[in-house]
Design a protein around this motif. Structure first.
Motif, PDB file in Angstrom:
ATOM      1  N   PRO A  10       0.817  -1.228   0.000  1.00  0.00           N
ATOM      2  CA  PRO A  10       0.000   0.000   0.000  1.00  0.00           C
ATOM      3  C   PRO A  10       0.848   1.275   0.000  1.00  0.00           C
ATOM      4  N   ILE A  11       2.083   1.183   0.485  1.00  0.00           N
ATOM      5  CA  ILE A  11       2.951   2.384   0.517  1.00  0.00           C
ATOM      6  C   ILE A  11       3.160   2.930  -0.889  1.00  0.00           C
ATOM      7  N   LEU A  12       3.262   2.014  -1.856  1.00  0.00           N
ATOM      8  CA  LEU A  12       3.521   2.459  -3.237  1.00  0.00           C
ATOM      9  C   LEU A  12       2.337   3.227  -3.832  1.00  0.00           C
ATOM     10  N   GLU A  13       1.184   3.093  -3.189  1.00  0.00           N
ATOM     11  CA  GLU A  13       0.012   3.800  -3.723  1.00  0.00           C
ATOM     12  C   GLU A  13      -0.457   4.897  -2.769  1.00  0.00           C
ATOM     13  N   THR A  14       0.463   5.330  -1.898  1.00  0.00           N
ATOM     14  CA  THR A  14       0.167   6.399  -0.947  1.00  0.00           C
ATOM     15  C   THR A  14       0.969   7.639  -1.342  1.00  0.00           C
ATOM     16  N   PRO A  15       0.333   8.819  -1.389  1.00  0.00           N
ATOM     17  CA  PRO A  15       1.098  10.031  -1.727  1.00  0.00           C
ATOM     18  C   PRO A  15       2.138  10.352  -0.652  1.00  0.00           C
ATOM     19  N   SER A  16       3.283  10.849  -1.096  1.00  0.00           N
ATOM     20  CA  SER A  16       4.362  11.221  -0.177  1.00  0.00           C
ATOM     21  C   SER A  16       4.199  12.658   0.310  1.00  0.00           C
ATOM     22  N   LYS A  17       4.994  12.982   1.329  1.00  0.00           N
ATOM     23  CA  LYS A  17       4.940  14.330   1.902  1.00  0.00           C
ATOM     24  C   LYS A  17       6.180  15.135   1.520  1.00  0.00           C
ATOM     25  N   PRO A  18       6.041  16.473   1.483  1.00  0.00           N
ATOM     26  CA  PRO A  18       7.213  17.295   1.155  1.00  0.00           C
ATOM     27  C   PRO A  18       8.313  17.148   2.204  1.00  0.00           C
ATOM     28  N   VAL A  19       9.557  17.282   1.749  1.00  0.00           N
ATOM     29  CA  VAL A  19      10.707  17.300   2.662  1.00  0.00           C
ATOM     30  C   VAL A  19      10.784  18.707   3.250  1.00  0.00           C
ATOM     31  N   LYS A  20      10.868  18.789   4.586  1.00  0.00           N
ATOM     32  CA  LYS A  20      10.913  20.116   5.210  1.00  0.00           C
ATOM     33  C   LYS A  20      12.346  20.566   5.416  1.00  0.00           C
ATOM     34  N   ASN A  21      13.171  19.670   5.930  1.00  0.00           N
ATOM     35  CA  ASN A  21      14.558  20.044   6.210  1.00  0.00           C
ATOM     36  C   ASN A  21      15.499  19.130   5.442  1.00  0.00           C
ATOM     37  N   ILE A  22      16.029  19.691   4.356  1.00  0.00           N
ATOM     38  CA  ILE A  22      16.882  18.894   3.475  1.00  0.00           C
ATOM     39  C   ILE A  22      18.132  18.390   4.191  1.00  0.00           C
ATOM     40  N   ASN A  23      18.587  19.159   5.174  1.00  0.00           N
ATOM     41  CA  ASN A  23      19.826  18.794   5.872  1.00  0.00           C
ATOM     42  C   ASN A  23      19.632  17.813   7.018  1.00  0.00           C
ATOM     43  N   ALA A  24      18.390  17.465   7.301  1.00  0.00           N
ATOM     44  CA  ALA A  24      18.153  16.522   8.392  1.00  0.00           C
ATOM     45  C   ALA A  24      18.875  15.209   8.097  1.00  0.00           C
ATOM     46  N   PRO A  25      19.523  14.634   9.109  1.00  0.00           N
ATOM     47  CA  PRO A  25      20.279  13.394   8.880  1.00  0.00           C
ATOM     48  C   PRO A  25      19.417  12.282   8.290  1.00  0.00           C
ATOM     49  N   GLU A  26      18.138  12.188   8.696  1.00  0.00           N
ATOM     50  CA  GLU A  26      17.271  11.123   8.145  1.00  0.00           C
ATOM     51  C   GLU A  26      17.131  11.296   6.632  1.00  0.00           C
ATOM     52  N   LYS A  94       1.696  19.463 -25.166  1.00  0.00           N
ATOM     53  CA  LYS A  94       0.534  18.744 -25.699  1.00  0.00           C
ATOM     54  C   LYS A  94       0.984  17.527 -26.482  1.00  0.00           C
ATOM     55  N   GLU A  95       2.153  17.647 -27.143  1.00  0.00           N
ATOM     56  CA  GLU A  95       2.664  16.523 -27.921  1.00  0.00           C
ATOM     57  C   GLU A  95       3.011  15.385 -26.970  1.00  0.00           C
ATOM     58  N   LYS A  96       2.708  14.179 -27.408  1.00  0.00           N
ATOM     59  CA  LYS A  96       2.981  13.011 -26.566  1.00  0.00           C
ATOM     60  C   LYS A  96       4.117  12.195 -27.165  1.00  0.00           C
ATOM     61  N   SER A  97       4.717  11.377 -26.323  1.00  0.00           N
ATOM     62  CA  SER A  97       5.663  10.399 -26.844  1.00  0.00           C
ATOM     63  C   SER A  97       5.414   9.071 -26.146  1.00  0.00           C
ATOM     64  N   ILE A  98       5.754   8.000 -26.834  1.00  0.00           N
ATOM     65  CA  ILE A  98       5.544   6.661 -26.287  1.00  0.00           C
ATOM     66  C   ILE A  98       6.902   6.016 -26.076  1.00  0.00           C
ATOM     67  N   ASN A  99       7.123   5.500 -24.873  1.00  0.00           N
ATOM     68  CA  ASN A  99       8.377   4.809 -24.570  1.00  0.00           C
ATOM     69  C   ASN A  99       8.086   3.580 -23.720  1.00  0.00           C
ATOM     70  N   TRP A 100       8.973   2.608 -23.804  1.00  0.00           N
ATOM     71  CA  TRP A 100       8.881   1.444 -22.930  1.00  0.00           C
ATOM     72  C   TRP A 100       9.266   1.860 -21.521  1.00  0.00           C
ATOM     73  N   GLU A 101       8.478   1.430 -20.542  1.00  0.00           N
ATOM     74  CA  GLU A 101       8.820   1.684 -19.144  1.00  0.00           C
ATOM     75  C   GLU A 101       8.735   0.377 -18.359  1.00  0.00           C
ATOM     76  N   GLY A 102       9.566   0.307 -17.336  1.00  0.00           N
ATOM     77  CA  GLY A 102       9.500  -0.755 -16.354  1.00  0.00           C
ATOM     78  C   GLY A 102       9.744  -0.100 -15.008  1.00  0.00           C
ATOM     79  N   CYS A 103       9.729  -0.887 -13.937  1.00  0.00           N
ATOM     80  CA  CYS A 103       9.847  -0.295 -12.607  1.00  0.00           C
ATOM     81  C   CYS A 103      10.416  -1.344 -11.665  1.00  0.00           C
ATOM     82  N   LEU A 104      11.402  -0.952 -10.857  1.00  0.00           N
ATOM     83  CA  LEU A 104      12.007  -1.910  -9.923  1.00  0.00           C
ATOM     84  C   LEU A 104      10.978  -2.446  -8.916  1.00  0.00           C
ATOM     85  N   SER A 105       9.838  -1.746  -8.792  1.00  0.00           N
ATOM     86  CA  SER A 105       8.796  -2.189  -7.858  1.00  0.00           C
ATOM     87  C   SER A 105       7.724  -3.038  -8.525  1.00  0.00           C
TER      88      SER A 105
END
Ligand SMILES: [Zn+2]
Length: 174
Positions: A10-26, A94-105
């Motif tokens: 379910p995590i993969l289908e949950t929206p993420s949150k903005p990063v507040k502190n880029i320098n935070a060690p986490e 507006k112009e579209k392009s078609i490409n092959w995609e895959g995903c490690l998940s």
């Protein structure tokens, strides 16, 4: 090394949150973990997003395929990885392009399908040095950026391929 979450989590289908502190060690730690995975997976990977390692934060790393001219055969040491923190797509052509995609998940990276997306986009984000950046992307690189930004919204590329018979493993493609 952290495991890459697979389709069905379910995590993969949950929206993420903005990063507040880029320098935070986490935050720095998550970016380092992501880069470590990408270096190992470089021969079959064009990007990674934080939710794929279980972190619901707006961090995406995109391979700069626009700087490569070797059809994903560039030596891993020469690949550039663009860290995008809080990325936002500002415009789409507006112009579209078609490409092959895959995903490690999705099937551990071994399932591919043709995806149609806007051919050109402009994206803004905070880079790894903490600086605001704007980048134009077109063609395959535009697909890479849109694929990773989609992950941060909880969207997988499968959404664009409603017919499962249009998905192929690498064996089937050969
Ligand atoms: Zn993906």
């Amino acid at each position: 090394m952290r495991k890459i979450l697979q389709y069905g989590s379910p995590i993969l289908e949950t929206p993420s949150k903005p990063v507040k502190n880029i320098n935070a060690p986490e935050v720095q730690n998550i970016i380092n973990e992501m880069l470590k995975i990408l270096k190992v997976e470089a021969d079959r990977s064009a990007g990674l997003s934080a939710p794929q390692i279980g972190e619901l934060l707006n961090i995406a790393i995109c391979r700069r395929t626009d700087l490569e001219n070797d059809d994903l055969n560039t030596k891993p040491s020469l690949i550039e990885w663009e860290v995008m923190i809080n990325p936002k797509i500002l415009s789409k052509s507006k112009e579209k392009s078609i490409n092959w995609e895959g995903c490690l998940s999705v099937n551990d990276g071994d399932l591919f399908g043709r995806v149609e997306r806007p051919q050109e986009i402009e994206v803004e984000y905070i880079d790894i040095a903490g600086k605001p950046k704007k980048l134009g992307a077109s063609g395959f690189f535009s697909h890479v950026v849109q694929h990773e930004v989609d992950h941060l919204k909880g969207i997988l590329f499968l959404k664009y391929i409603p017919d499962p018979t249009e998905l192929y493993t690498s064996d089937e493609l050969e």
